[in-house]
Design an enzyme around this catalytic site. Sequence first.
Site, short mmCIF file in Angstrom:
data_model
loop_
_atom_site.label_atom_id
_atom_site.label_comp_id
_atom_site.label_asym_id
_atom_site.label_seq_id
_atom_site.Cartn_x
_atom_site.Cartn_y
_atom_site.Cartn_z
N GLY A 12 0.84 -1.20 0.00
CA GLY A 12 0.00 0.00 0.00
C GLY A 12 0.87 1.24 0.00
N ARG A 16 -1.75 8.01 4.06
CA ARG A 16 -2.27 8.70 5.25
C ARG A 16 -1.17 8.95 6.30
NH1 ARG A 16 -7.33 4.58 5.68
NH2 ARG A 16 -5.83 3.30 4.50
N GLY A 79 -5.29 -2.50 -4.94
CA GLY A 79 -5.98 -2.86 -3.71
C GLY A 79 -5.51 -4.16 -3.10
N TYR A 368 36.41 13.52 30.41
CA TYR A 368 36.18 12.79 29.16
C TYR A 368 37.23 11.73 28.97
CZ TYR A 368 36.24 11.63 24.22
OH TYR A 368 36.26 10.93 23.04
N ALA A 425 48.09 17.38 39.91
CA ALA A 425 46.95 18.20 39.47
C ALA A 425 47.38 19.11 38.33
CB ALA A 425 46.42 19.01 40.64
C1 UD1 Z 1 -8.14 -3.05 5.35
C2 UD1 Z 1 -9.43 -3.85 5.09
C3 UD1 Z 1 -10.42 -3.57 6.23
C4 UD1 Z 1 -9.79 -3.94 7.55
C5 UD1 Z 1 -8.46 -3.23 7.74
C6 UD1 Z 1 -7.74 -3.77 8.96
C7 UD1 Z 1 -9.60 -3.98 2.67
C8 UD1 Z 1 -10.27 -3.46 1.46
N1 UD1 Z 1 -9.98 -3.43 3.82
O1 UD1 Z 1 -8.47 -1.66 5.31
O2 UD1 Z 1 -11.60 -4.32 6.03
O3 UD1 Z 1 -10.69 -3.63 8.60
O4 UD1 Z 1 -7.59 -3.44 6.61
O5 UD1 Z 1 -6.61 -3.00 9.25
O6 UD1 Z 1 -8.80 -4.87 2.57
N2 UD1 Z 1 -2.00 -3.09 0.58
C9 UD1 Z 1 -1.30 -3.61 -0.51
N3 UD1 Z 1 -1.67 -3.25 -1.77
C10 UD1 Z 1 -2.70 -2.40 -2.00
C11 UD1 Z 1 -3.41 -1.88 -0.89
C12 UD1 Z 1 -3.04 -2.25 0.37
O7 UD1 Z 1 -0.35 -4.37 -0.33
O8 UD1 Z 1 -2.97 -2.12 -3.19
C13 UD1 Z 1 -1.57 -3.47 1.94
C14 UD1 Z 1 -1.21 -2.28 2.79
O9 UD1 Z 1 0.20 -2.03 2.72
C15 UD1 Z 1 -1.61 -2.72 4.20
C16 UD1 Z 1 -2.75 -3.71 3.95
O10 UD1 Z 1 -2.65 -4.10 2.59
O11 UD1 Z 1 -0.55 -3.36 4.88
C17 UD1 Z 1 -4.12 -3.08 4.21
O12 UD1 Z 1 -4.26 -1.95 3.37
P1 UD1 Z 1 -4.86 -0.59 3.91
O13 UD1 Z 1 -4.86 0.40 2.82
O14 UD1 Z 1 -4.22 -0.22 5.18
O15 UD1 Z 1 -6.37 -1.04 4.17
P2 UD1 Z 1 -7.37 -0.48 5.27
O16 UD1 Z 1 -8.01 0.73 4.75
O17 UD1 Z 1 -6.69 -0.40 6.56
MG MG Z 2 -4.78 -0.43 7.17
#
Ligand code: UD1
Ligand code: MG
Length: 454
Positions: A12, A16, A79, A368, A425
């Site tokens: 991800g 944020r 995603g 020191y 000293a």
């Molecule tokens: C996600 C879940 C949500 C859950 C929450 C728990 C989904 C759609 N939602 O939301 O239901 O309650 O985690 O913390 O899955 N990541 C990737 N590739 C991507 C997007 C994300 O590897 O394209 C990884 C991120 O690095 C992260 C994890 O997946 O480690 C979750 O992604 P994040 O964007 O944090 O999802 P949340 O909005 O937290």
């Molecule tokens: Mg998350």
Amino acid sequence: MDNLAGIILAAGEGTRMKSRLPKVLHRLCGKELLRYPVELLGKLGVESIVVVVSPSNQDAVKALLGDSVQYAVQQARTGTAGAVEAASSVTVRGARDIVVMGGDSPLVTEDSVRELVEGHIEGGRQMSILSGLVQDGHGLGRISRDTGSQQGVNAIIEYTDDAARAGQTVEVNSGVYCFQADWLWANLGQVAAGGSPERYLTDLAGIASRQGDLVAAQPVDDSVEVLGINNRVELAHLEDIQRRRIRERLMLEGVTITNPSSVMIDDGVVIGQDTVVLPNTMLLGRTVIGSGCEIGPGSVIRDSAIGNDCRVTSSAMEEAVMESGVDVGPFSHLRPGAYLESGVHIGNYVEVKESRFAAGAVMGHFGYIGDASIGSNVNVGAGTVTCNYDGREKHRSVVESGAFIGCDTLLVAPVTVGAAAVTGAGAVVTKDVPAARLAVGVPARILDRRTGPN
Ligand code: UD1
Ligand code: MG
């Protein structure tokens, strides 16, 4: 656990966090977020772990984890479903079941994941979700259940689609799942893109339910486990929780911590029984502390080793070592390479770097000592300074056992003060002082001890 593979999602963007550092490399209690799931799966005995990385964070993640795991690169922001898909070519085909976890939920425990996997296997399920009951569940997906007596899971509804939860207790998705591998690969393609390019892994719950496949959610005992980190407020909140867990574990193991909320201890720090940690103390990194010590108030210790029965009062230590029965402080600083043998006493306002104090050596007051070797039972007077740097290179000072270094002595390195020698000293010692002789003045002249002042 046999026939079990792991996929950790770490591709991800972490937008944020508003950071140049990838989200999963931010630290919680001194440890990168991503190491939590990797270590957890390791403890469960999962041998084949695939970490899904992005083109932009892959180098940093690989630098952290090396070849302890395998990697899959998710080329586009497709995603969590897209991330799992990216791992499909790498994940061992032999695995019967696959645990999928996010890289941003460090509070989930080994026991909870083990119970999830056990329930999954015993129930012969296609999909199992680790869930938790929380207030409102801001930002988290919600587990939707049938209203009938079975209360089966029929979907996971993402927060964005489901904002009307304020003030309610809701069952949320932790982002930890166990899938039957064949079922996962057969059904992942059904997850459609919504309005955005992101495809949600969580849609698989609805797909399973509609197809009549077995899907269930298992709530954790302690709902903090399900909390994830998406911004720095959540990072701070979860770190508070994890720090409390660490302190409570140590207290139950026999460590006294007074005013616990003011004490910060990193994950992985080891402390022996009957050691007392006083307020405003930070114990960081790979620090190991023996038993019967008193640490603090106000000490900051990083990557250091401390033996038994030591005292470190309002002082800083990094990459330093003390054997047993050593006391330091208040207000001293042991820098990398400081090594204090048993029974050494270091008082206030002393800085020690890359130097060894042999057993019983004392330095009670400001000064020191750098790049030096101080022999056993040496007394180093107030204001002593090793002049270890000539502007180009560092040089060593050696003070042999039983020597007495008078107040305000400057040891201009390289220089050796022999065993049982004395400096007066204010001596500026530019040449070696033979054993049992006396050095006085600026620059120091060598005299016999019996003609000297003592
Ligand atoms: C996600 C879940 C949500 C859950 C929450 C728990 C989904 C759609 N939602 O939301 O239901 O309650 O985690 O913390 O899955 N990541 C990737 N590739 C991507 C997007 C994300 O590897 O394209 C990884 C991120 O690095 C992260 C994890 O997946 O480690 C979750 O992604 P994040 O964007 O944090 O999802 P949340 O909005 O937290
Ligand atoms: Mg998350």
